[in-house]
Design a protein around this motif. Structure first.
Motif, short mmCIF file in Angstrom:
data_model
loop_
_atom_site.label_atom_id
_atom_site.label_comp_id
_atom_site.label_asym_id
_atom_site.label_seq_id
_atom_site.Cartn_x
_atom_site.Cartn_y
_atom_site.Cartn_z
N LYS A 222 0.81 -1.22 0.00
CA LYS A 222 0.00 0.00 0.00
C LYS A 222 0.85 1.27 0.00
CE LYS A 222 -4.44 -1.18 0.08
NZ LYS A 222 -5.45 -0.62 -0.85
N GLY A 223 2.18 1.11 0.18
CA GLY A 223 3.10 2.22 -0.02
C GLY A 223 3.11 3.29 1.06
N ALA A 224 2.68 2.96 2.27
CA ALA A 224 2.63 3.97 3.33
C ALA A 224 4.01 4.57 3.60
CB ALA A 224 2.05 3.38 4.60
N ALA A 225 5.05 3.73 3.61
CA ALA A 225 6.40 4.23 3.90
C ALA A 225 6.83 5.25 2.85
CB ALA A 225 7.39 3.06 3.94
N GLU A 226 6.57 4.94 1.58
CA GLU A 226 6.92 5.88 0.51
C GLU A 226 6.07 7.14 0.60
OE1 GLU A 226 8.15 1.84 -0.65
OE2 GLU A 226 6.22 2.67 -0.01
N GLY A 227 4.78 6.97 0.94
CA GLY A 227 3.91 8.12 1.04
C GLY A 227 4.34 9.08 2.14
N VAL A 228 4.68 8.52 3.31
CA VAL A 228 5.13 9.38 4.42
C VAL A 228 6.45 10.07 4.07
CG1 VAL A 228 5.92 9.37 6.82
CG2 VAL A 228 3.87 8.08 6.16
N ALA A 229 7.37 9.35 3.45
CA ALA A 229 8.64 9.95 3.05
C ALA A 229 8.41 11.09 2.06
CB ALA A 229 9.55 8.89 2.44
N ILE A 280 -4.89 18.15 -2.12
CA ILE A 280 -4.32 17.04 -2.90
C ILE A 280 -4.56 15.73 -2.16
CG2 ILE A 280 -2.19 16.04 -3.86
CD1 ILE A 280 -1.04 18.90 -3.91
N TYR A 281 -4.87 14.70 -2.92
CA TYR A 281 -4.92 13.35 -2.35
C TYR A 281 -3.71 12.58 -2.86
CZ TYR A 281 -6.35 8.72 -0.94
OH TYR A 281 -6.37 7.47 -0.35
N LEU A 282 -3.02 11.90 -1.95
CA LEU A 282 -1.82 11.14 -2.29
C LEU A 282 -2.13 9.64 -2.22
CD1 LEU A 282 1.28 10.94 -2.76
CD2 LEU A 282 1.56 11.07 -0.27
N PRO A 326 6.17 6.65 -11.17
CA PRO A 326 6.50 5.23 -10.98
C PRO A 326 6.26 4.77 -9.54
CG PRO A 326 8.22 6.32 -12.23
CD PRO A 326 7.32 7.40 -11.72
N PRO A 327 5.86 3.51 -9.35
CA PRO A 327 5.59 3.01 -8.00
C PRO A 327 6.87 2.62 -7.25
CG PRO A 327 5.16 1.30 -9.60
CD PRO A 327 5.53 2.54 -10.39
N LYS A 328 6.71 2.39 -5.96
CA LYS A 328 7.75 1.86 -5.07
C LYS A 328 8.91 2.83 -4.85
CE LYS A 328 6.85 -2.93 -6.49
NZ LYS A 328 7.45 -4.24 -6.87
N ALA A 329 8.68 4.12 -5.03
CA ALA A 329 9.74 5.11 -4.84
C ALA A 329 9.15 6.38 -4.25
CB ALA A 329 10.44 5.41 -6.16
N ALA A 330 9.79 6.88 -3.18
CA ALA A 330 9.27 8.07 -2.50
C ALA A 330 9.61 9.36 -3.25
CB ALA A 330 9.83 8.14 -1.08
N GLN A 331 10.81 9.44 -3.84
CA GLN A 331 11.27 10.68 -4.46
C GLN A 331 10.32 11.19 -5.54
OE1 GLN A 331 14.35 12.29 -3.58
NE2 GLN A 331 13.64 14.01 -4.84
N PRO A 332 9.89 10.36 -6.50
CA PRO A 332 8.96 10.88 -7.52
C PRO A 332 7.64 11.38 -6.92
CG PRO A 332 9.91 8.79 -8.21
CD PRO A 332 10.27 8.97 -6.77
N LEU A 333 7.14 10.69 -5.89
CA LEU A 333 5.92 11.16 -5.23
C LEU A 333 6.15 12.53 -4.59
CD1 LEU A 333 4.82 7.85 -3.45
CD2 LEU A 333 3.57 8.97 -5.29
#
Length: 383
Positions: A222-229, A280-282, A326-333
């Motif tokens: 669900k990508g919570a770690a990437e979302g918080v970062a 914004i919704y992330l 792209p998924p699985k990466a915090a920087q692009p988000l």
């Protein structure tokens, strides 16, 4: 206003429909919510609807160690032996159900506990395995596919259900492509609807502050770690940034103190204090069957930043109502958040388009597509 269908006496199209869900849970589940919505709407339309929940799906074989397998098997046997025969009436504690929808708990998904019907609909890979083995008296067999469920079962077994003889209904185009790839057949697509009586704009788009909302789930994918970062990255650029995270579990330890967290938010809180309070919704998920919270947020006037997770492709258009990275990466988000938080005019334009896109996904439209599927009517352009 709630969705209304005209009931007809002795309607020859009236069906007896059984939906099969996993066990009845005390807290909301996204997949369960959608099935209950359809059950309510179909009952309102005059169909006879029952939703079945087994006490056990006998998942002990999939436990990681011999000890956990034996413990799980013992628990499964206790559930099966400790209840009476037949179907027991039940209620859904977190959703209002139509008075004519029958909710039942059964010991297991064995034929003797299943009602005769015109249609029976599985809704999880494991329930699909049981439904495929049912006799024809239990109804025409369908499989309502809301995700590629390798996160809850072995890939080989999940793929077998997607190749099964069950008639397939998918909620998103990418799941339809997956079924075609694995089984060589076309599936009916019934997109998940937004409840527009619950989710709508109440706060002006141009008056919203730098606030981002996000769903938290403990599942890694669900990508919570990437979302918080990503939120932390954006906070470093915009110190006035606020974030409102919501979920069903207790406040997770990975959230910084400056991020608000709401557990088990009622719908009015989700609408007013989370979605309409956000610009914004992330959506950082690596994979989504659909991504309904993002669509609900769009209906409430949010622009979207999402990982390319499959599910949101049907309603988030990169550069039009949000950014897709792209998924699985915090920087692009984080980069996408910073770009949108720094351009209020673009953010408001994205939000306005989100509202228009969300209006296309109504319960009435989805119910009619579902009925076409259950009656085995395909659209003219279907392959």
């Amino acid at each position: 206003m709630p969705l209304r269908f005209r009931k007809k006496a002795a309607d020859p199209n009236r069906m007896k429909i059984t939906f099969v869900l996993p066990r009845l849970t005390p807290r909301p589940t996204g997949g369960g919510k959608i099935v209950y919505q359809y059950a309510n709407a179909l009952a309102e339309a005059g169909h006879e609807v029952e939703v079945l929940h087994p006490r056990t799906l006998f998942l002990w074989r999939f436990r990681p160690t011999t000890r956990t397998k034996l413990r799980s098997l013992a628990a499964d046997c206790a559930k099966l032996a400790g209840v009476g025969q037949g179907r027991e009436p039940a209620t859904v504690p977190w959703m209002k159900m139509h008075a004519d929808v029958k909710i039942s708990v059964v010991p297991a998904l064995y034929s003797r506990y299943m009602p005769d019907a015109d249609v029976v609909v599985a809704s999880l890979w494991r329930t699909a395995e049981y439904v495929e083995r049912l006799p024809v008296s239990k109804g025409e067999k369908f499989y309502f596919i809301q995700h590629y469920e390798t996160w809850s079962g072995p890939e080989r077994r999940v793929n077998q259900t997607l190749r099964s003889s069950l008639r397939k209904i998918v909620i998103s185009s990418w799941l339809g492509d997956l079924v075609h790839e694995l089984a060589g057949e076309a599936a009916w697509q019934v997109p998940n609807p937004v409840d527009h009586d619950e989710f709508f704009v109440t706060a002006p788009l141009d008056a919203r502050t730098r606030t981002v909302s996000m769903l938290y789930s403990p599942h890694t994918w669900k990508g919570a770690a990437e979302g918080v970062a990503a939120l932390v990255q954006a906070k470093a650029v915009f110190p006035d940034l606020r974030a409102r995270v919501f979920g069903t579990s207790a406040r997770p330890a990975l959230l910084p103190d400056w991020i608000d967290y709401v557990q088990d938010a009622p719908r009015h809180v989700l609408r007013e204090s989370i979605y309409n309070a956000s610009s914004i919704y992330l959506c950082p998920s690596w994979s989504e069957g659909w991504g309904l919270p993002a669509l609900e947020a769009m209906a409430c006037g949010c622009a979207v930043v999402t990982a390319d997770n499959g599910g949101t492709r049907d309603f988030v258009v990169d550069g039009e109502n949000g950014f897709v990275v792209p998924p699985k990466a915090a920087q692009p988000l984080g980069d996408a958040l910073v770009a949108l938080l720094g351009d209020d005019a673009r953010r408001a334009a994205f939000a306005a388009r989100s509202i228009g896109l969300a209006k296309q996904f109504t319960l009435e439209a989805s119910v009619h597509k579902l009925l076409d599927a259950l009656a085995q009517r395909r659209p003219v352009d279907a392959s």
